[in-house]
Design an enzyme around this catalytic site. Structure first.
Site, PDB file in Angstrom:
ATOM      1  N   CYS A 188     -17.112 -28.071 -34.138  1.00  0.00           N
ATOM      2  CA  CYS A 188     -17.164 -29.088 -35.129  1.00  0.00           C
ATOM      3  C   CYS A 188     -17.454 -30.426 -34.371  1.00  0.00           C
ATOM      4  CB  CYS A 188     -15.681 -29.159 -35.696  1.00  0.00           C
ATOM      5  SG  CYS A 188     -15.714 -30.467 -37.154  1.00  0.00           S
ATOM      6  N   CYS A 202     -11.059 -34.983 -34.681  1.00  0.00           N
ATOM      7  CA  CYS A 202      -9.634 -34.759 -34.935  1.00  0.00           C
ATOM      8  C   CYS A 202      -8.726 -34.510 -33.983  1.00  0.00           C
ATOM      9  CB  CYS A 202      -9.206 -33.855 -36.197  1.00  0.00           C
ATOM     10  SG  CYS A 202     -10.516 -33.926 -37.606  1.00  0.00           S
ATOM     11  N   CYS A 259      -7.145 -30.838 -33.125  1.00  0.00           N
ATOM     12  CA  CYS A 259      -8.011 -29.738 -33.470  1.00  0.00           C
ATOM     13  C   CYS A 259      -8.635 -29.091 -32.335  1.00  0.00           C
ATOM     14  CB  CYS A 259      -8.892 -30.015 -34.741  1.00  0.00           C
ATOM     15  SG  CYS A 259      -9.644 -28.353 -35.319  1.00  0.00           S
ATOM     16  N   CYS A 312      -7.946 -18.122 -48.713  1.00  0.00           N
ATOM     17  CA  CYS A 312      -8.544 -19.118 -48.164  1.00  0.00           C
ATOM     18  C   CYS A 312      -9.472 -18.814 -46.956  1.00  0.00           C
ATOM     19  CB  CYS A 312      -7.587 -20.140 -47.864  1.00  0.00           C
ATOM     20  SG  CYS A 312      -6.031 -20.471 -48.899  1.00  0.00           S
ATOM     21  N   CYS A 339      -9.434 -20.191 -52.153  1.00  0.00           N
ATOM     22  CA  CYS A 339      -9.685 -21.834 -51.705  1.00  0.00           C
ATOM     23  C   CYS A 339     -10.654 -21.671 -50.535  1.00  0.00           C
ATOM     24  CB  CYS A 339      -8.152 -22.068 -51.187  1.00  0.00           C
ATOM     25  SG  CYS A 339      -8.051 -23.534 -50.674  1.00  0.00           S
ATOM     26  N   CYS A 381      -5.877 -29.066 -53.090  1.00  0.00           N
ATOM     27  CA  CYS A 381      -4.782 -29.039 -52.381  1.00  0.00           C
ATOM     28  C   CYS A 381      -4.980 -29.902 -50.895  1.00  0.00           C
ATOM     29  CB  CYS A 381      -5.000 -27.454 -51.556  1.00  0.00           C
ATOM     30  SG  CYS A 381      -3.681 -26.874 -50.166  1.00  0.00           S
ATOM     31  N   ARG A 387       3.320 -26.069 -49.932  1.00  0.00           N
ATOM     32  CA  ARG A 387       3.353 -24.907 -48.768  1.00  0.00           C
ATOM     33  C   ARG A 387       3.707 -25.378 -47.463  1.00  0.00           C
ATOM     34  NH1 ARG A 387      -0.446 -21.937 -51.763  1.00  0.00           N
ATOM     35  NH2 ARG A 387      -1.398 -22.810 -53.316  1.00  0.00           N
TER      36      ARG A 387
END
Length: 380
Positions: free
Chosen positions: A81, A85, A88, A125, A158, A218, A290
């Site tokens: 990616c 972040c 991550c 998901c 999801c 979400c 969640r």
């Protein structure tokens, strides 16, 4: 306030059926969209046992407290990616144990969804480590097919695929997508300390596109990024004052990963996690909260307190993208099942949440499956 009495009401088997089940909440709290930080701060800073008791009361007025949604998250495209972040391991900017891979074929994803359903999950998901879908037409078409196949199994489905355009959101809706995950992560003020390659308003723009397409939102955050109590309060205010409260609010406890800028962060204190969940329940009465990343680090009693405070969904399966979850080996599965049994909890059915069922509408009625090409032709 008598917290002990509320606690016993959940745990004592003889009261579990008569007091726990709320089919039609008699005093459902209306959604507010004008929360001030001062109001939320007052809730957040109230004595913890009083706060948990208040949150538990509101939870019982708006949800069946004996029900927990079991969800499974699968990484369908790992690593590589371009985002930065700082938590991550999938960012190409950091040297981490996570290795980049291509988007998975449809068959292994469907097999994983079947396994999830067999193990009690009612929501599946799928996550792809992308900034957005630009230039990924063929990959997006494959994902649309995955969505359609999983939805055809009777599961909620999801995805989390990075930023979306309104048209991409419409296509996902047509394919049968139930919900889209796009976390805000933290407050607007602290956000630039965590991510610089995507703005807060860009995240909100994707959430708007999802909501406008009729997909459930979400959106939650991560605790342990180095944020303050004020940032946790700011995050809750941000989602509470959206045009619609999100269908679900994931509360993640950071799992520090070697090679990321936050690898040395300490584990978030349980009382901070509990206080955040309870405050979110008070402010977001109808939302599913969640208990997400980091659940595997909590003891059974710590998890039970989170359920008491209003959490009503957990993740099961081997991983949450790249961090440990709650595997389906015999020991862990038996442990989770026994825990839920001791606390009088059982799994939700698919589309049991009222707000999700409303957005699904006629889609919940039996119908002949449509191909992705048919859906795309209609939207063009």
């Amino acid at each position: 306030m008598n917290f002990r009495a509320g606690f016993l009401r959940l745990s004592a088997p003889r009261f579990s059926r008569s007091l726990a089940i709320v089919t039609h909440p008699p005093h459902s709290a209306p959604q507010r969209h004008d929360w001030t930080r001062q109001e939320i701060q007052k809730i957040y800073e109230s004595p913890l046992l009083d706060l948990v008791f208040r949150a538990s009361t509101i939870h019982r007025q708006n949800h069946d407290p004996s029900k927990i949604q079991l969800c499974t998250l699968m990484n369908i495209k790992t690593g590589g990616c371009s985002e930065d972040c700082s938590y991550c391991s999938q960012s190409s900017r950091y040297s981490t144990p996570t290795k980049a891979s291509r988007l998975l074929d449809i068959e292994p994803v469907i097999e994983a969804a079947r396994k999830a359903k067999e193990n009690g999950s009612t929501r599946f998901c799928m996550g792809a480590a992308w900034r957005d879908l630009a230039g990924r037409k063929r990959g997006f078409e494959r994902i649309l097919q995955m969505v359609q196949e999983v939805r055809g199994m009777g599961m909620e489905v999801c995805t989390t695929l990075g930023m979306l355009t309104p048209e991409q959101a419409k296509q996902l809706k047509e394919a049968g997508l139930t919900a889209y995950n796009h976390n805000l992560d933290t407050s607007r003020e602290f956000y630039p300390q965590v991510i610089t390659t995507r703005s807060y308003d860009e995240r909100l723009g994707t959430i708007s596109a999802v909501r406008d397409a009729g997909i459930s939102v979400c959106s939650g955050g991560i605790l342990g990024l180095g944020e303050s109590d004020a940032d946790r309060i700011g995050l809750i205010q941000e989602v509470a004052n959206m045009p619609e409260h999100p269908e679900s609010f994931p509360v993640n406890a950071l799992v520090p990963i070697p090679g990321t800028p936050l690898e040395g962060n300490e584990r978030v204190a349980h009382h901070t996690l509990l206080r955040t969940i309870a405050t979110a329940r008070v402010v977001l009465p109808g939302t599913i909260i969640r208990l997400a990343a980091g659940r595997n680090t909590l003891s059974e009693s710590e998890q039970a307190m989170c359920f008491m405070a209003g959490a009503n969904a957990v993740f099961t399966g081997e991983q949450m993208l790249t961090t440990p979850c709650s595997p389906w080996d015999e020991l862990t599965r038996t442990k989770d099942k026994a825990m839920m049994g001791r606390w009088g909890l059982e799994g939700m059915q698919s589309f049991e949440q009222a707000s999700v069922a409303r957005k699904e509408g006629a889609a919940l009625e039996p119908r002949t499956p449509r191909t992705v090409s048919e859906s795309q032709a209609e939207s063009s």
